[in-house]
Design an enzyme around this catalytic site. Structure first.
Site, PDB file in Angstrom:
ATOM      1  N   GLY A 261       2.587   2.258  10.815  1.00 42.74           N
ATOM      2  CA  GLY A 261       3.488   3.401  10.681  1.00 42.74           C
ATOM      3  C   GLY A 261       4.184   3.788  11.972  1.00 42.74           C
TER       4      GLY A 261
ATOM      5  N   SER B 113       3.655  -2.130  10.200  1.00 48.40           N
ATOM      6  CA  SER B 113       5.103  -2.140  10.379  1.00 48.40           C
ATOM      7  C   SER B 113       5.746  -3.478  10.001  1.00 48.40           C
ATOM      8  CB  SER B 113       5.474  -1.745  11.817  1.00 48.40           C
ATOM      9  OG  SER B 113       5.019  -0.438  12.101  1.00 48.40           O
TER      10      SER B 113
ATOM     11  N   GLU C  16      -5.046  -5.226  10.525  1.00 48.75           N
ATOM     12  CA  GLU C  16      -4.056  -4.169  10.725  1.00 48.75           C
ATOM     13  C   GLU C  16      -4.345  -3.462  12.048  1.00 48.75           C
ATOM     14  OE1 GLU C  16      -2.165  -2.853   6.769  1.00 48.75           O
ATOM     15  OE2 GLU C  16      -3.908  -1.598   7.086  1.00 48.75           O
TER      16      GLU C  16
ATOM     17  N   HIS D  75      -9.467   0.802   5.023  1.00 51.34           N
ATOM     18  CA  HIS D  75      -8.177   1.022   5.677  1.00 51.34           C
ATOM     19  C   HIS D  75      -8.365   1.939   6.888  1.00 51.34           C
ATOM     20  CE1 HIS D  75      -4.086   2.339   6.454  1.00 51.34           C
ATOM     21  NE2 HIS D  75      -3.716   1.228   5.846  1.00 51.34           N
TER      22      HIS D  75
ATOM     23  N   GLU E  11      -6.736   4.337   7.972  1.00 57.73           N
ATOM     24  CA  GLU E  11      -6.571   5.777   7.698  1.00 57.73           C
ATOM     25  C   GLU E  11      -7.827   6.354   7.056  1.00 57.73           C
ATOM     26  OE1 GLU E  11      -2.818   5.375   5.666  1.00 57.73           O
ATOM     27  OE2 GLU E  11      -1.933   4.767   7.577  1.00 57.73           O
TER      28      GLU E  11
ATOM     29  N   ASN F 272       0.867  -1.186   0.000  1.00 53.75           N
ATOM     30  CA  ASN F 272       0.000   0.000   0.000  1.00 53.75           C
ATOM     31  C   ASN F 272       0.898   1.228   0.000  1.00 53.75           C
ATOM     32  OD1 ASN F 272      -1.804   2.041   0.466  1.00 53.75           O
ATOM     33  ND2 ASN F 272      -2.454   1.322   2.493  1.00 53.75           N
TER      34      ASN F 272
ATOM     35  N   LYS G  75       0.088   4.264  -0.208  1.00 55.83           N
ATOM     36  CA  LYS G  75      -0.539   5.434   0.435  1.00 55.83           C
ATOM     37  C   LYS G  75      -0.305   6.676  -0.437  1.00 55.83           C
ATOM     38  CE  LYS G  75      -0.176   3.060   4.818  1.00 55.83           C
ATOM     39  NZ  LYS G  75      -0.066   3.105   6.269  1.00 55.83           N
TER      40      LYS G  75
HETATM   41  P1  13P Z   1       3.138   0.401   7.639  1.00 57.51           P
HETATM   42  O1  13P Z   1       3.675  -0.891   7.059  1.00 57.51           O
HETATM   43  O2  13P Z   1       3.837   1.617   7.137  1.00 57.51           O
HETATM   44  O3  13P Z   1       3.020   0.322   9.126  1.00 57.51           O
HETATM   45  O4  13P Z   1       1.627   0.524   7.078  1.00 57.51           O
HETATM   46  C1  13P Z   1       0.779  -0.559   7.190  1.00 57.51           C
HETATM   47  C2  13P Z   1      -0.448  -0.257   6.427  1.00 57.51           C
HETATM   48  O5  13P Z   1      -1.243   0.576   6.820  1.00 57.51           O
HETATM   49  C3  13P Z   1      -0.681  -0.982   5.168  1.00 57.51           C
HETATM   50  O6  13P Z   1      -1.955  -0.756   4.688  1.00 57.51           O
END
Ligand code: 13P
Length: 252
Positions: free
Chosen positions: A174, A214, A168, A96, A98, A10, A12
């Protein structure tokens, strides 16, 4: 039954068309040999055409990061599943954290988007996960199964078969703080047994559950070796082709 590992990146809000094309070219070169693993990347919308063109015949699928639940209309800035298909996507991320926390996607919105993805013929990656406060309050399993119940309500077993679930934990996204393999496995087993209680055997046996939060080359093997962890949804580490390749290698 063995489930083929599925690793998705992803991206982002990273990589405009020029940088996305360069990353896709590197991925294509580095990932050619990993035939035992299903792969996807989710670039920002504007970079999808460049990545689709670059990854043609690579075996790496392209995913949208989100979609609107309507086919078309006066929804400024939104993108429909049908448009993602037309642009060459086969997958889409739905729900997601976010989207949920920063853009206000409620469980109802997520459910509508999931249906829209299936309507368009996209393979959805449905994200679920608890916050740190919810975990500390001992509610993690209830939160995650509650999100699943609301997202999957009313779908047929055949429809659920076409969905990938991504667990997740919000506190691991992150932050560099990953769930331990045992913590992740525990939640994945909960998700699989939740599916077992509601759908024919084929569903829990087939549906892949990715872990996200992560995931890095250094922790991927421990996570991916767990019996109910069938892949990863990778954020930051998917922006570097070598890191992503090393995570894929840990699955293969
Ligand atoms: P990170 O791997 O940067 O923690 O992000 C995970 C994520 O949100 C994947 O969709």
């Amino acid at each position: 039954m063995t489930r083929r590992p599925f690793i998705a990146g992803n991206w982002k809000m990273h990589k405009g068309p020029v940088q996305a094309d360069a990353l896709a070219a590197e991925l294509k070169r580095l990932l050619m040999d990993f035939t035992g693993v299903d792969l996807a990347v989710a670039p920002p919308y504007v970079s999808i055409p460049a990545v689709v063109a670059r990854l043609k015949h690579s075996g790496i699928a392209v995913a949208g990061q989100d979609l609107h639940d309507q086919v078309q209309g006066a929804y400024t800035s939104a993108i429909s599943g049908e448009m993602l298909v037309e642009a060459g996507c086969s997958h889409v991320i739905v729900g997601h954290s976010e989207r949920r926390s920063l853009f206000g996607d409620t469980d109802e919105v997520v459910a509508a988007k999931l249906r829209a993805a299936l309507r368009a013929g996209l393979s959805p990656i449905l994200c679920v996960g608890e916050t740190l406060a919810q975990r500390d309050a001992g509610r993690a399993h209830d939160v995650v199964t509650g999100q699943l119940a609301l997202a999957l309500a009313g779908l047929s077993p055949d429809q659920v078969l076409g969905i990938t679930i991504a667990y997740e934990p919000v506190w691991a996204i992150g932050t560099g703080r990953t769930a331990s393999p045992a913590q992740a496995q525990e939640m994945h087993a909960t998700i699989r047994s939740w599916l077992s209680d509601r759908y024919p055997r084929e569903v829990p046996a087939t549906v892949r559950i990715q872990y996200g939060g992560s995931v890095k080359p250094g922790n991927a093997r421990g996570l991916l070796s767990q019996p109910d962890i069938d892949g990863a949804l990778v954020g930051g580490a998917s922006l570097d082709a070598t890191s992503f390749r090393d995570i894929v290698a840990a699955a293969g």
